[in-house]
Each structure stands twice: as C-alpha cells, then as structure tokens.
Design a protein around this motif. Structure first.
Motif, short mmCIF file in Angstrom:
data_model
loop_
_atom_site.label_atom_id
_atom_site.label_comp_id
_atom_site.label_asym_id
_atom_site.label_seq_id
_atom_site.Cartn_x
_atom_site.Cartn_y
_atom_site.Cartn_z
N SER A 167 16.82 7.69 8.35
CA SER A 167 16.92 6.42 9.07
C SER A 167 16.15 5.29 8.38
O SER A 167 16.27 4.13 8.75
CB SER A 167 16.39 6.60 10.49
OG SER A 167 15.06 7.09 10.45
N ILE A 168 15.32 5.65 7.39
CA ILE A 168 14.48 4.66 6.72
C ILE A 168 15.13 4.22 5.41
O ILE A 168 15.45 5.05 4.56
CB ILE A 168 13.08 5.25 6.42
CG1 ILE A 168 12.41 5.77 7.69
CG2 ILE A 168 12.20 4.24 5.70
CD1 ILE A 168 11.91 4.72 8.63
N LEU A 169 15.32 2.92 5.28
CA LEU A 169 15.89 2.37 4.05
C LEU A 169 14.93 2.62 2.89
O LEU A 169 13.74 2.48 3.03
CB LEU A 169 16.11 0.87 4.26
CG LEU A 169 16.82 0.11 3.14
CD1 LEU A 169 18.31 0.47 3.12
CD2 LEU A 169 16.66 -1.39 3.33
N LEU A 215 -1.44 14.67 5.83
CA LEU A 215 -1.81 13.75 4.76
C LEU A 215 -0.66 13.37 3.82
O LEU A 215 -0.45 12.20 3.53
CB LEU A 215 -2.95 14.35 3.92
CG LEU A 215 -3.39 13.47 2.73
CD1 LEU A 215 -3.97 12.14 3.20
CD2 LEU A 215 -4.40 14.20 1.86
N LEU A 216 0.08 14.37 3.34
CA LEU A 216 1.04 14.07 2.26
C LEU A 216 2.15 13.15 2.73
O LEU A 216 2.67 12.36 1.96
CB LEU A 216 1.63 15.36 1.68
CG LEU A 216 0.64 16.33 1.05
CD1 LEU A 216 1.38 17.45 0.33
CD2 LEU A 216 -0.30 15.63 0.08
N ILE A 217 2.56 13.25 4.01
CA ILE A 217 3.59 12.34 4.50
C ILE A 217 3.03 11.47 5.62
O ILE A 217 2.03 11.80 6.24
CB ILE A 217 4.85 13.10 5.01
CG1 ILE A 217 4.57 13.83 6.33
CG2 ILE A 217 5.38 14.06 3.97
CD1 ILE A 217 5.82 14.23 7.08
N ASN A 218 3.71 10.36 5.83
CA ASN A 218 3.48 9.57 7.04
C ASN A 218 4.60 9.96 7.99
O ASN A 218 5.78 9.66 7.73
CB ASN A 218 3.53 8.08 6.71
CG ASN A 218 3.27 7.22 7.94
OD1 ASN A 218 3.78 7.50 9.03
ND2 ASN A 218 2.49 6.18 7.77
N ASN A 250 5.73 8.97 10.59
CA ASN A 250 6.58 7.92 11.14
C ASN A 250 7.84 7.70 10.31
O ASN A 250 8.87 7.32 10.83
CB ASN A 250 5.83 6.59 11.20
CG ASN A 250 4.77 6.59 12.26
OD1 ASN A 250 5.07 6.66 13.43
ND2 ASN A 250 3.50 6.55 11.84
N MET A 251 7.72 7.88 8.99
CA MET A 251 8.84 7.47 8.15
C MET A 251 9.24 8.46 7.07
O MET A 251 10.25 8.26 6.41
CB MET A 251 8.52 6.11 7.52
CG MET A 251 7.22 6.06 6.76
SD MET A 251 6.88 4.38 6.20
CE MET A 251 5.32 4.60 5.37
#
Lengths: 87, 221
Positions: free
Chosen positions: A13-15, A66-69, A71-72
């Motif tokens: 969903s994230i551009l 840590l490695l990912i956020n 949210n996105m």
C-alpha cells in the motif's frame, strides 16, 4: 551458528518513489520491458541460537522492533545453519 | 522557561533552534543527546538534521540515544516536547507520535517555502496563534506523513492534526504537516518555524508559533 538473510520492502500500500525513479531510468536505458521496480533493504545477520526455532523467533522479534518500521514496511527472511568457521 | 535543544550526532538545525529560542528570551541550552537527565527543562526541542546519518531510517537510531528516555519522561509528565523535521521523524520512530514519515512521493529533497493551514487553533502549541495560515520553510526528503486508516480516524477525531499543507509538496496523507500526541503536549512538524524568526532572512512567520508556545506556558503575556 545461524545466518539470516532478511529482505525489507515497503508494504504494497506504500508508494516506493525511489523504485519508480529507478524504473524510469531503466526505461531511459531502453529496458522498456521493465514493468516495476521495488527498492528494499537487505541484511545478513549471523547469530548464535540453541536451535533454528529460537533463531527464527529472535529474528522476527528484532526485525519488527528495529529493522522495519511496522507502519510502512514488511520483511521476509531465509534462515540457514552455518558452521562457525564459515565466514 | 528553560528549554533544551537536543544535539544528536548529525543534527544540523540545533543552532537555528537555539537562536530562535534565545531571541524570545528563553533560557535555552544545547544538550548533548548522550545526557540522560532532562528534569530541569520545561520544554525539549528535537531539531532538524540527519541524526546518526539517517542510517537504517531517519530517526531509527536516534531513538536509542540516552536523552530519549528523558524525553519520554518529559512527555509523560506533560512537559512540552517539540520535534521539527528530523525531530518529527525521531518522535514517530520512538513511538511518541503515531504514524511514520515516508520518502517524498516525488523522489528527491525539497527545499522551499510552503503555506500551512492552522487546522487546530486550540492546541497547546497554537491556542495563542493569531494566524489562520503560515508561510514556513521546508527542507526534507522524507516528509511524506503516513498513518493507517484507524490512526487517521483517531487523529481527526481528537483534533491532533495541527498544520496541513495548502499545496501538498510531498504526498503526505490528508496533507498533514504537523500533529500532536493524544495528550496534546508532544508536537511534530516537518516545516521549520525556527528558520523564519529573523526579518533579515525574509520571513518571520515562525515568530507567532514561538510566541504562541510562550503565551501558553505563561512566559509571555
């Protein structure tokens, strides 16, 4: 010892604007058959763990932390046992 | 009012923020982010820049700096916490503000001035703001605010959206430029009010923002 190969990408969903720019650069190099480019991050992490299941649990925990956020971004990984002398 | 401006390795708007604050007569100090006690400060400012080189993601490493525990404590106690640009990114990564800042929708760094609408003129940071819109500088590559639908609904319902862009420069969802936490004392914003306080620089729209904070905290009448 275990080796985790962790791939981080944006959620669908994230551009991914950088991927879009790279795609248009590839088109300018005449690779016009390129339909999409997704830019992500790649980590190789070696860790000690008593077994594969423990290693997997730890990788999933610290990737989210840590490695990912969360949210996105999202991640996948491949986990293999390696001998400790292997570099 | 005593204010701390945190200095992370790679912060580069710490002096701008410091000068803006002392210009208003605030007792401000630049504090190394390795310091873990900020009990003396009524307000804590996290400046713009590229803390820790933006390694991994903007703000992802800064949240582990010793000062961040003290920032959390200040936020819990209801003191003012303000994150500007990279400071906003750090506050989202630290979980003190909801959502995240993505890369700009059109890839690249934007350095410009943008008009902002004041969406909520009753927040701690804007209730003494006598303006409906502000022209403020922006300078970022990752200012594209994102929150999932559930979070967005909450942000709207609680009136946590403080500033929106009139002409969205970076793809931010719902044109969001700045938000507060649910309690209303932690504020994050991408544009730079601290770069617009001196007439010599051609824009003083940042002044009403600082004046509003000072009035709310009782420093200015």
């Amino acid at each position: 010892m275990f080796l985790a190969k962790i791939y981080v990408t944006y959620k669908p969903s994230i551009l991914d604007p950088q991927g879009e720019v790279i795609k248009s650069a590839l088109h300018r190099l005449d690779y016009t058959d390129v339909n999409s480019v997704m830019q992500g991050k790649y980590f190789e992490i070696k860790l000690e763990a008593k077994d594969q299941r423990t290693a997997a649990k730890e990788i999933e925990e610290f990737s989210d932390e840590l490695l990912i956020n969360v949210n996105m971004e999202t991640f996948t990984y491949k986990l293999s046992e390696i001998s400790s002398v292997e570099e | 009012m005593k204010a701390a401006v945190l200095d992370f390795p790679g912060s580069n708007c710490d002096f701008d923020m410091y000068y803006a604050l002392i210009d208003f007569g605030i007792d401000a100090k630049i504090i190394d982010a390795r310091q873990s006690n900020l009990d003396d400060y009524d307000a804590i400012f996290l400046p713009g820049g590229f803390s820790y080189g933006d390694y991994l993601r903007a703000g992802a490493i800064a949240r582990f700096a010793p000062a961040m525990e003290a920032v959390k404590k200040a936020a819990d106690q209801g003191r003012f916490v303000v994150g500007i640009c990279n400071g906003f990114q750090i506050l989202t990564e630290a979980g003190l503000l909801p959502g995240a800042l993505r890369m700009n929708a059109k890839a690249g760094f934007i350095c410009d001035q943008v008009l902002l609408n004041v969406e909520n003129d009753n927040s701690l940071f804007t209730k003494n703001l006598y303006r409906q819109q502000l022209l403020l500088p922006i300078a970022h590559a990752g200012g594209n605010y994102y929150a999932d639908q559930e979070t967005l609904t909450k942000l709207h319902a609680n009136r946590q959206i403080i500033f929106t862009y009139q002409d969205n420069p970076n793809g931010s969802i719902d044109d969001i430029a700045g938000i507060v936490n649910e309690k209303g004392n932690v504020f994050g914003v991408m544009p730079h009010p601290e770069r617009a306080v001196d007439p010599l620089l051609g824009n003083i729209d940042g002044r009403p923002f600082f004046e509003s904070i000072l009035q709310t905290s009782g420093v200015l009448n």
